[in-house]
Design a protein around this motif. Structure first.
Motif, short mmCIF file in Angstrom:
data_model
loop_
_atom_site.label_atom_id
_atom_site.label_comp_id
_atom_site.label_asym_id
_atom_site.label_seq_id
_atom_site.Cartn_x
_atom_site.Cartn_y
_atom_site.Cartn_z
N ARG A 125 1.21 -0.65 -0.10
CA ARG A 125 0.49 -0.21 0.03
C ARG A 125 1.35 1.28 0.60
O ARG A 125 0.27 1.91 -0.78
N THR A 126 1.98 1.35 0.92
CA THR A 126 2.69 2.63 1.07
C THR A 126 3.78 2.83 -0.17
O THR A 126 5.04 3.57 -0.04
N LYS A 127 4.27 1.11 -0.48
CA LYS A 127 4.85 1.38 -1.79
C LYS A 127 5.15 2.54 -2.85
O LYS A 127 6.94 3.04 -3.30
N ASP A 128 4.04 3.62 -3.65
CA ASP A 128 4.57 4.66 -4.44
C ASP A 128 4.26 6.04 -3.53
O ASP A 128 3.87 7.03 -3.49
N LEU A 129 4.26 5.74 -1.68
CA LEU A 129 3.96 7.02 -0.92
C LEU A 129 5.07 8.21 -0.87
O LEU A 129 6.01 7.05 -0.33
N PRO A 130 5.36 9.00 -0.56
CA PRO A 130 6.66 9.59 0.17
C PRO A 130 6.80 9.01 1.14
O PRO A 130 6.51 8.10 2.02
N PHE A 131 7.83 9.76 1.47
CA PHE A 131 8.95 8.65 2.83
C PHE A 131 8.54 8.64 3.82
O PHE A 131 7.97 8.57 4.95
N GLU A 132 8.11 10.47 4.40
CA GLU A 132 7.41 10.14 5.49
C GLU A 132 6.69 9.92 5.89
O GLU A 132 5.38 9.14 7.65
N GLN A 133 5.24 9.59 4.72
CA GLN A 133 4.14 8.82 4.80
C GLN A 133 3.94 6.73 4.97
O GLN A 133 3.37 6.58 6.04
N GLN A 134 5.29 6.91 4.59
CA GLN A 134 5.56 5.69 4.56
C GLN A 134 5.51 5.62 6.27
O GLN A 134 5.14 4.10 6.48
N VAL A 135 6.68 6.07 6.35
CA VAL A 135 7.08 5.76 8.00
C VAL A 135 5.53 6.39 9.58
O VAL A 135 5.56 5.57 9.75
N GLY A 136 5.38 6.85 8.38
CA GLY A 136 3.61 7.74 9.98
C GLY A 136 2.58 6.01 9.92
O GLY A 136 2.24 5.96 10.37
N PHE A 137 2.49 4.74 7.80
CA PHE A 137 1.12 4.31 8.38
C PHE A 137 2.61 3.42 9.37
O PHE A 137 1.41 2.34 10.09
N PHE A 138 3.89 2.87 8.87
CA PHE A 138 3.91 1.57 9.99
C PHE A 138 4.15 2.07 11.07
O PHE A 138 4.24 1.28 11.94
N ALA A 139 4.66 3.03 12.14
CA ALA A 139 4.86 3.73 12.72
C ALA A 139 3.43 3.30 13.72
O ALA A 139 3.54 3.14 14.45
N GLN A 140 2.29 3.78 12.66
CA GLN A 140 1.10 4.02 13.13
C GLN A 140 0.56 3.01 14.17
O GLN A 140 -0.23 3.23 14.35
N ASN A 141 1.09 1.75 13.23
CA ASN A 141 0.91 0.40 13.36
C ASN A 141 1.13 -0.14 13.97
O ASN A 141 1.30 -1.38 14.12
#
Length: 775
Positions: A415-431
């Motif tokens: 889901r996050t492979k095409d997102l900006p790096f900050e959003q990728q980190v937020g997605f993984f950190a949030q979960n």
């Protein structure tokens, strides 16, 4: 032959041809007479006979020598030697004649052998005796051209007999060819006749077919097309052909057919051979039928292997033309194969249905996990709320927490492979998930960090490879997003990367930073300036820890008013960073190194002040994006540890949380003492527990906001309905369609009087009740 010596005593010594006896008998002697002249006469007489004998012996010896000489070479070599005059030294006429005679004989014999071979193999063929006679004459003339009478005599010694033999051989060969051709033609003719009566176009009986064959045979006999000598052979060949075809009915009728002046064919060729032919015909027929049945059986076997066998198979198998050539075992095997195929299809169908159900349950579980990920609430599908999946056994089973996390990681990466790096980190950190690629890179980079050493003087040695550099860069990016970087690795790994990142920010190259962090872990060389400076740093930190108000100006500036709490909380980090700076050689005094470290730690990007206490952002849990990291942590302290402190009778201002990096957990303190839970256990909460609390609160906030939004939407709907009624009233007034009692347009209060009327209607009363229930 040895010569004899004769002395002058002519009568005194006789010619000796035998050995002298050992003992001689003596006879009474006669009177001695003078025999010398008589002996001489006899000697001359014997000499004349001896000359003839010697001449004859010489001729025989020359003939034998010529024979040996001639036979020592081939016919061609002998002929060449004679032609060129290469004789033996004697050159006697007898020798020459004998050699030429032998050449003639050998030439004839060699020519005969060659001619016989060619006639036998068919290379040489004479269609008539005249052709053979012409060939023999030319052969003789060519071979004897220019030869002597002795050679001619040797060649012609057996030529007449040879000519007769060749002429006879040619006649026999031509006769055999004629007979063979007649036999072949007759056999082919009768074979064609049999094919005609055995074909599907012939509608007669087997007896009529046999009669037609016999007529054709008699026709060949009477017209002399078929020699009488081979008649039995041709009939035998025809019977063999009929037997090989498997037509026993025609063969039996043919064998019983009467031949003109001979009797039945069975008697003509013999009863034993006839029986053999009939047995052969029966065997051929049965073999053909088995082959036919085997060919026809293949489609039934294909149907059986697919489970599509029909009842027509048994009808076919038990039909009169097939039942003798298919066994009960074959029938049973094919029917069992059909049943097995049907059972297999049913099993495969069941497997397919189960596989489909498994895939559906698996997809549903993944969707459930993905939905939790999107809302940042992965804990909602863990613990007792894990998704159910269907196993291969057909039983439903909950996914384990490990399986949920593994699936969540895969889904999150996709889901996050095409997102900006900050959003990728937020997605993984949030979960609370580890990005597998980032985690692997950090592990590989840490292995490379272990190859960086220090020399005997405490100087770093070695350089980082590309993987190590990428790991440091990734760490620096990740460490700006709360505690996510710490969650990817062990505390030891985090400390090493954190040291390198700190030194880089303080102006050192990545290789220097890696080496200095290694040197700091190894310790300074005893007695060195670095070691002395490190001791001073540790002494200064000890003073700050013992007396928080020591040099309070920059300490307070760095850590705020709650100096006592913050110095305890930050002491270890302050000591580590100041030690690194001491090893780097950038600061000459312990105070400068501590001041620089404190300044760095007071950066809002590095630390945050919550509840009057400074925390490293890498130690603070990360929450949903609806609030900042500071706000979430503040809310947690207010609603959980402070609420517990009130229950215990303490003020909320006396509550603080202290992070323990070894357990990655916070310990609660109130009034300087460890806080207890309601069950008298110590208040210890992990970062994961706090993150779950964040997720639960976020879910509640969203539900509450949705409820409020629903109420607002209903209010808007009510307002719109009222507005529509007012609009309808205005339109009626403008059109003059109101009743007379309501036609007073000059009264401004008229529209307002209609509004309360709505709330008296059933619809209005229902709306009022709905609002009250929402409140």
């Amino acid at each position: 032959m040895s010569r004899l010596q004769i002395n002058d005593n002519f009568g005194g010594q006789q010619l000796r041809t035998q050995a002298s006896p050992v003992a001689l008998t003596e006879q009474a002697g006669r009177p001695v007479e003078d025999t010398r002249w008589k002996a001489l006469a006899n000697a001359f007489a014997d000499g004349a006979g001896l000359a003839e004998t010697l001449a004859k012996q010489k001729e025989d010896e020359d003939a034998a020598a010529a024979k040996r000489w001639a036979q020592s070479m081939t016919v061609g070599e002998l002929g060449k030697a004679i032609k060129e005059g290469k004789m033996m030294p004697s050159q006697s006429p007898v020798f020459v004649g004998t050699a030429q005679h032998i050449w003639g004989v050998n030439t004839h014999e060699a020519g005969m052998r060659d001619m016989t071979t060619k006639l036998t193999t068919g290379e040489l063929k004479f269609n008539s005796p005249e052709e053979a006679d012409t060939y023999l004459t030319e052969w003789r003339n060519t071979a004897l051209a220019g030869q002597s009478k002795f050679a001619v005599a040797g060649f012609d010694k057996a030529y007449a007999q040879t000519r007769d033999k060749v002429m006879d051989h040619v006649a026999k060969l031509n006769d055999k060819v004629w007979v063979d051709n007649a036999t072949v033609q007759a056999t082919d003719y009768l074979a064609n006749s049999f094919n005609r009566v055995a074909g599907s176009d012939f509608k007669g009986t087997p007896e009529e077919a046999a009669s037609a064959l016999m007529k054709d045979y008699q026709l060949l006999r009477h017209t002399k097309t078929l020699p009488d000598a081979v008649g039995k052979q041709v009939m035998g060949d025809l019977a063999t052909r009929i037997a090989m075809s498997g037509r026993k009915d025609i063969l039996t009728a043919f064998l019983d057919t009467e031949m003109d002046g001979i009797g039945s064919l069975r008697g003509f060729i013999g009863a034993t051979k006839s029986a053999t032919y009939e047995n052969h015909a029966r065997t051929s027929f049965e073999g053909q039928q088995r082959k036919r049945v085997d060919d026809e059986l293949l489609p039934w076997m294909d149907q059986a292997s697919k489970g599509e066998l029909t009842p027509k198979f048994r009808e076919w198998a038990l039909s009169p033309q097939n039942k003798d050539f298919i066994s009960s075992a074959q029938i049973h095997s094919i029917e069992r194969t059909n049943l097995s195929a049907i059972a297999h299809q049913q099993a495969e169908l069941q497997k397919s249905q189960i596989a489909s159900a498994i895939a559906a349950s698996d997809a549903a579980a993944s969707r459930q996990i993905e939905a939790a990920l999107v809302t940042g609430n992965l804990p909602s599908v863990m613990g007792t709320m894990k998704p159910l999946v269907l196993r291969k056994t057909g039983d439903s089973e909950e996914l384990s927490d490990k399986e949920v996390k593994e699936r969540a990681e895969r889904i999150a990466v996709a889901r996050t492979k095409d997102l900006p790096f900050e959003q990728q980190v937020g997605f993984f950190a949030q979960n609370g998930l580890k990005h597998p690629d980032w985690s692997n890179l950090m592990d590989q980079g840490f292995y490379n960090l272990n190859t960086i050493g220090v020399d005997s003087k405490g100087k770093p040695t070695g350089t980082l490879n590309e993987t190590g550099k990428q790991a440091v860069e990734l760490f620096q990016k990740l460490d700006t997003y709360g505690d996510y970087a710490r969650s990817l690795m062990s505390e030891k790994q985090y400390a090493r990367f954190s040291d390198i990142a700190f030194l880089k920010k303080m102006g050192r190259s990545i290789d220097d930073a890696a080496g200095l962090s290694t040197a700091a872990d190894a310790g300074a060389v005893i007695g060195s300036d670095t070691e002395k400076l490190v001791k001073k740093v540790h002494a200064e930190v000890g003073k700050i820890q013992a007396d928080p108000f020591y040099k309070w100006d920059w300490v307070q500036k760095a850590f705020g008013d709650n100096v006592s709490v913050n110095t305890v909380q930050m002491t270890s980090t302050l000591r580590r960073y100041a030690t690194l700076l001491a090893h780097s050689g950038q600061y000459g005094s312990a105070e400068d190194a501590l001041a620089a470290s404190a300044k760095y730690l007071s950066d809002p990007a590095v630390s945050a002040k919550v509840n009057g206490t400074v925390y490293l952002r890498s130690e603070m849990p990360t929450g949903p994006k609806s609030r900042t990291q500071d706000e979430w942590f503040e809310r947690y302290i207010e609603e959980v540890p402070k609420a517990r402190a009130k229950e215990l009778g303490f003020k909320s201002s006396e509550v603080r949380l202290e992070f323990d990096p070894t357990t990655r957990a916070y310990r609660g303190y109130v009034g300087g003492l460890p806080m207890e839970n309601a069950d008298h256990s110590l208040f210890v909460v992990t970062k994961d527990d706090i993150a779950k609390w964040y997720a639960a609160k976020e879910e509640g906030d969203v539900a509450q906001a949705a409820a409020k939004m629903t109420g607002k939407v209903q209010d808007i709907k009510d307002t719109r309905a009222t507005a529509e009624r007012v609009s309808d009233w205005a339109k009626q007034v403008e059109a003059g369609t109101l009743p007379k009692k309501a036609a007073r347009t000059s009264e401004p209060e008229a529209p307002m009087r209609n509004i309360p009327d709505f709330w008296m209607t059933p619809e209005g009363q229902a709306a009022v009740a709905a609002r009250k229930s929402r409140k």
